[in-house]
Design a protein around this motif. Structure first.
Motif, PDB file in Angstrom:
ATOM      1  N   VAL A 252       0.887  -1.174   0.000  1.00  0.00           N
ATOM      2  CA  VAL A 252       0.000   0.000   0.000  1.00  0.00           C
ATOM      3  C   VAL A 252       0.914   1.210   0.000  1.00  0.00           C
ATOM      4  O   VAL A 252       1.687   1.399   0.950  1.00  0.00           O
ATOM      5  CB  VAL A 252      -0.923   0.003   1.236  1.00  0.00           C
ATOM      6  CG1 VAL A 252      -1.855   1.216   1.188  1.00  0.00           C
ATOM      7  CG2 VAL A 252      -1.727  -1.289   1.293  1.00  0.00           C
ATOM      8  N   VAL A 253       0.876   1.972  -1.096  1.00  0.00           N
ATOM      9  CA  VAL A 253       1.841   3.068  -1.235  1.00  0.00           C
ATOM     10  C   VAL A 253       1.124   4.411  -1.202  1.00  0.00           C
ATOM     11  O   VAL A 253       0.021   4.571  -1.736  1.00  0.00           O
ATOM     12  CB  VAL A 253       2.688   2.935  -2.534  1.00  0.00           C
ATOM     13  CG1 VAL A 253       3.481   1.633  -2.497  1.00  0.00           C
ATOM     14  CG2 VAL A 253       1.829   3.009  -3.780  1.00  0.00           C
ATOM     15  N   ASP A 254       1.806   5.378  -0.543  1.00  0.00           N
ATOM     16  CA  ASP A 254       1.227   6.699  -0.344  1.00  0.00           C
ATOM     17  C   ASP A 254       1.806   7.744  -1.279  1.00  0.00           C
ATOM     18  O   ASP A 254       1.366   8.901  -1.261  1.00  0.00           O
ATOM     19  CB  ASP A 254       1.447   7.145   1.115  1.00  0.00           C
ATOM     20  CG  ASP A 254       0.490   6.442   2.058  1.00  0.00           C
ATOM     21  OD1 ASP A 254      -0.721   6.409   1.741  1.00  0.00           O
ATOM     22  OD2 ASP A 254       0.943   5.910   3.095  1.00  0.00           O
ATOM     23  N   SER A 255       2.808   7.333  -2.041  1.00  0.00           N
ATOM     24  CA  SER A 255       3.443   8.312  -2.930  1.00  0.00           C
ATOM     25  C   SER A 255       4.202   7.582  -4.024  1.00  0.00           C
ATOM     26  O   SER A 255       4.451   6.377  -3.903  1.00  0.00           O
ATOM     27  CB  SER A 255       4.442   9.161  -2.126  1.00  0.00           C
ATOM     28  OG  SER A 255       5.524   8.333  -1.716  1.00  0.00           O
ATOM     29  N   VAL A 256       4.570   8.306  -5.040  1.00  0.00           N
ATOM     30  CA  VAL A 256       5.317   7.714  -6.137  1.00  0.00           C
ATOM     31  C   VAL A 256       6.680   7.206  -5.651  1.00  0.00           C
ATOM     32  O   VAL A 256       7.201   6.201  -6.140  1.00  0.00           O
ATOM     33  CB  VAL A 256       5.447   8.723  -7.320  1.00  0.00           C
ATOM     34  CG1 VAL A 256       6.333   9.906  -6.933  1.00  0.00           C
ATOM     35  CG2 VAL A 256       5.944   8.051  -8.590  1.00  0.00           C
ATOM     36  N   ALA A 257       7.245   7.856  -4.652  1.00  0.00           N
ATOM     37  CA  ALA A 257       8.542   7.437  -4.110  1.00  0.00           C
ATOM     38  C   ALA A 257       8.470   6.045  -3.498  1.00  0.00           C
ATOM     39  O   ALA A 257       9.435   5.287  -3.527  1.00  0.00           O
ATOM     40  CB  ALA A 257       9.037   8.441  -3.066  1.00  0.00           C
ATOM     41  N   GLU A 258       7.313   5.710  -2.943  1.00  0.00           N
ATOM     42  CA  GLU A 258       7.163   4.394  -2.299  1.00  0.00           C
ATOM     43  C   GLU A 258       6.848   3.288  -3.302  1.00  0.00           C
ATOM     44  O   GLU A 258       6.745   2.120  -2.928  1.00  0.00           O
ATOM     45  CB  GLU A 258       6.029   4.438  -1.249  1.00  0.00           C
ATOM     46  CG  GLU A 258       6.368   5.274  -0.029  1.00  0.00           C
ATOM     47  CD  GLU A 258       5.178   5.380   0.925  1.00  0.00           C
ATOM     48  OE1 GLU A 258       4.252   4.525   0.845  1.00  0.00           O
ATOM     49  OE2 GLU A 258       5.173   6.302   1.738  1.00  0.00           O
ATOM     50  N   ALA A 259       6.643   3.664  -4.563  1.00  0.00           N
ATOM     51  CA  ALA A 259       6.088   2.725  -5.537  1.00  0.00           C
ATOM     52  C   ALA A 259       7.157   1.965  -6.314  1.00  0.00           C
ATOM     53  O   ALA A 259       6.865   1.344  -7.333  1.00  0.00           O
ATOM     54  CB  ALA A 259       5.155   3.469  -6.496  1.00  0.00           C
ATOM     55  N   GLU A 260       8.409   1.981  -5.847  1.00  0.00           N
ATOM     56  CA  GLU A 260       9.464   1.358  -6.640  1.00  0.00           C
ATOM     57  C   GLU A 260       9.641  -0.131  -6.372  1.00  0.00           C
ATOM     58  O   GLU A 260       9.893  -0.903  -7.287  1.00  0.00           O
ATOM     59  CB  GLU A 260      10.787   2.103  -6.418  1.00  0.00           C
ATOM     60  CG  GLU A 260      10.701   3.524  -6.981  1.00  0.00           C
ATOM     61  CD  GLU A 260      12.042   4.227  -7.033  1.00  0.00           C
ATOM     62  OE1 GLU A 260      13.048   3.622  -6.631  1.00  0.00           O
ATOM     63  OE2 GLU A 260      12.059   5.393  -7.478  1.00  0.00           O
ATOM     64  N   ASP A 261       9.506  -0.527  -5.096  1.00  0.00           N
ATOM     65  CA  ASP A 261       9.758  -1.929  -4.698  1.00  0.00           C
ATOM     66  C   ASP A 261       9.016  -2.961  -5.563  1.00  0.00           C
ATOM     67  O   ASP A 261       9.638  -3.937  -6.011  1.00  0.00           O
ATOM     68  CB  ASP A 261       9.363  -2.149  -3.229  1.00  0.00           C
ATOM     69  CG  ASP A 261      10.516  -1.818  -2.293  1.00  0.00           C
ATOM     70  OD1 ASP A 261      11.596  -1.449  -2.817  1.00  0.00           O
ATOM     71  OD2 ASP A 261      10.325  -1.904  -1.070  1.00  0.00           O
ATOM     72  N   PRO A 262       7.699  -2.780  -5.781  1.00  0.00           N
ATOM     73  CA  PRO A 262       6.976  -3.852  -6.486  1.00  0.00           C
ATOM     74  C   PRO A 262       7.534  -4.158  -7.861  1.00  0.00           C
ATOM     75  O   PRO A 262       7.363  -5.266  -8.358  1.00  0.00           O
ATOM     76  CB  PRO A 262       5.554  -3.283  -6.594  1.00  0.00           C
ATOM     77  CG  PRO A 262       5.469  -2.263  -5.512  1.00  0.00           C
ATOM     78  CD  PRO A 262       6.832  -1.680  -5.381  1.00  0.00           C
ATOM     79  N   PHE A 263       8.216  -3.205  -8.489  1.00  0.00           N
ATOM     80  CA  PHE A 263       8.682  -3.406  -9.864  1.00  0.00           C
ATOM     81  C   PHE A 263      10.016  -4.161  -9.898  1.00  0.00           C
ATOM     82  O   PHE A 263      10.484  -4.541 -10.954  1.00  0.00           O
ATOM     83  CB  PHE A 263       8.805  -2.049 -10.580  1.00  0.00           C
ATOM     84  CG  PHE A 263       7.470  -1.397 -10.764  1.00  0.00           C
ATOM     85  CD1 PHE A 263       6.651  -1.750 -11.839  1.00  0.00           C
ATOM     86  CD2 PHE A 263       6.989  -0.476  -9.837  1.00  0.00           C
ATOM     87  CE1 PHE A 263       5.396  -1.167 -11.999  1.00  0.00           C
ATOM     88  CE2 PHE A 263       5.743   0.105  -9.993  1.00  0.00           C
ATOM     89  CZ  PHE A 263       4.936  -0.243 -11.069  1.00  0.00           C
TER      90      PHE A 263
END
Lengths: 363, 363
Positions: free
Chosen positions: A141-152
């Motif tokens: 569950v990500v709150d910002s674009v910065a947090e959205a890197e791990d899943p990729f």
């Protein structure tokens, strides 16, 4: 637990197990230890089996197709099972048959996640790898674009979903046989803690009858449209505005159906076996007004024996189901079922036993 | 069925089996094939076991004493089990503790049988070899001294008993643990056909409450006085003049307790395991107003599969328990349980299913 349910039916199991220590390998007679990701292992194992089924969804789809091509019935079959293996395929298919889901689409990178957020109500956004997730793993569950890197980083396609404003989670469990018979268990409430199922209440308390019926019909319709054979668990969000949306699908006996072992006329395990063998299905109705299942997680103490004695002595009606696993903190090592007429009492008994076994309750 | 009940408790079984085809050997993982009459086999088998228990009473008493001397807990122990192995020992002990039995004594030859008859109301007289009987085997009902010769041919002491004028047979099932906890299941009616248990109704219909209580107390008292650990079935005659007399004892899960698998909060198998391991016992109370068990005997057709399908389809509430045995005429190959609020309906459903499986009902 499926073996246990198969014994009275006279069904003989042969088990392909990762290790000799796996829970099922401890109780089944005919065990082959091997890797389910290896096609040759699967082919050797399948020889002489009347039908193949699963207790997880991770056998590669293409291997299942190969077994089918060899003439081995696989139930559920790969064309159905792929919807429980791949969340992208599942969402696309549910959209196509008109089943309500959270807003979603496959995203290509963090910038695309930001675009997905902007298309709706913004962050937070839920990101899921389309394959390999389990018990909260593979979900962010990500709150910002910065947090959205791990899943990729896993190199697997990533599905973005709106963070649904739900009041609670429900599950609709159904079983369908090759000849098209299907049964629906009462819709349950499923309470998660840290992404892991903690408590299931059957039936879901205070659930509007029309909504319960809608959820059962939705699960039966998904089973039919996807050609599911065996048990199908449809995990649902009940939204604040009174809708139900599909969260996940599981095509095997499921944690949200463990209550049926002691709370239903026919357990999910017995009905899964009956469906897989194309036997007539058993009555899914509850035996008590309320049944509660609480998972037993490992605590700080590896030896549960004295807690186990205490729980049996405290509540002679308690139904304990242990998996023969080594106790590790947070690991699911068993569950307890309680049932009765008074929900508060039934809930208290199950929670006390599970808490005592884990070591979080000591009185 | 004991293995099945042990799975949720996390209990691991090692099985000593006569053949690899025995029912239990088909479902237990760790199986040793060997002869239970051979002490060396028993000693080898027992190494590493925490406790030994049985699904029949035929292991020689002296071998059990040898295992105990080796430090292996045997439950029930030989001092208790001998009362289920030897009808002469059993009668003498029940007399000593004041438990009502049919008039009886050991007889030495046919002339002595005639004397025994003359001491009471004459023939018929029931003759039993004190060891080795089962399901009507080793039992003769004789009407004259001329008929009384067969029982003496086995070279085993023969017990003579009055032919009791009973209205029906009952069974009181209790379970007792090493720490002295005991539970009593409701007293059941047991209907025999040709010396073999056919139907069990739980609880026994129209049984006077005081008589039911007396039967339960008698069974609990026998369990305590004989030092039984595990399940004790006390088979009883209810006489025309309102008394109850002990017919037989069995110290293991018993056919008269099979209804508990689907009809009681805790089954006889689960409670037997709990007792043998000195775990707190589970609640023995019934889950439904009426539960009926009917044995499935083999009929003329070796393949029961289509009957099995029919029964499941006709009654989705039916609980079938098959033993994985080859079908032979008259052989117990399984049983069915039904439960509900209406005894007539519950009886009809169980009898129909058992009859259909056997082939005596075809519609």
């Amino acid at each position: 637990m499926t073996h246990e349910a198969g014994i009275p039916l006279g069904i003989k199991f042969k088990l392909l197990s990762d290790t000799p220590q796996d829970s099922a390998a401890q109780v089944v007679g005919d065990v082959v230890v091997g890797d389910y990701r290896d096609l040759d292992t699967l082919r050797d194992f399948a020889r002489g089996c009347d039908v193949i089924t699963f207790d997880h969804e991770h056998v590669p789809t293409e291997h299942l197709r190969a077994l089918e091509a060899d003439g081995i019935p696989v139930r559920p079959g790969p064309d159905a099972l792929v919807h429980a293996q791949d969340k992208g395929v599942m969402r696309a298919r549910l959209d196509a048959i008109g089943v309500p889901c959270p807003r979603h689409r496959i995203v290509s990178d963090p910038a695309d996640v930001a675009a997905f957020a902007a298309e709706g109500d913004g962050f937070p956004v839920v990101l899921k790898t389309v394959r390999g997730g389990y018990d909260g793993k593979g979900v962010w569950v990500v709150d910002s674009v910065a947090e959205a890197e791990d899943p990729f980083r896993a190199g697997v396609p990533v599905l973005a979903e709106e963070k649904v404003d739900y009041v609670r989670e429900l599950a609709a469990n159904v079983v369908r046989s090759p000849h098209g018979q299907a049964v629906a268990y009462p819709v349950v409430e499923s309470q998660q803690v840290g992404g892991v199922c903690d408590t299931v209440i059957a039936p879901a308390p205070d659930l509007d009858e029309a909504l319960a019926l809608k959820a059962e019909e939705m699960a039966l319709s998904i089973a039919k449209e996807l050609g599911v054979v065996g048990h199908l668990a449809v995990e649902l969000f009940q939204t604040r505005d009174g809708r139900i949306l599909v969260n996940e699908l599981a095509m095997r006996p499921h944690n949200s159906g463990h209550w049926t072992q002691d709370g239903a006329i026919t357990s999910q395990f017995a009905n899964h076996v009956r469906a897989v063998l194309d036997l007539p299905l058993g009555d899914p109705r509850p035996r008590a007004p309320w049944t509660v299942m609480v998972n037993v997680l490992g605590g700080d103490y590896p030896d549960m024996y004295s807690a186990y004695l205490h729980c049996m002595a405290r509540d002679p009606q308690l139904k304990i189901h242990m998996y023969g696993k080594d106790v590790k903190p947070g690991r699911k090592v068993g569950h307890v079922n309680t049932y009765g007429d008074d929900l508060d009492d039934v809930l208290e008994r199950a929670r006390h036993a599970a808490g005592y076994l884990r070591g979080t309750i000591t009185e």
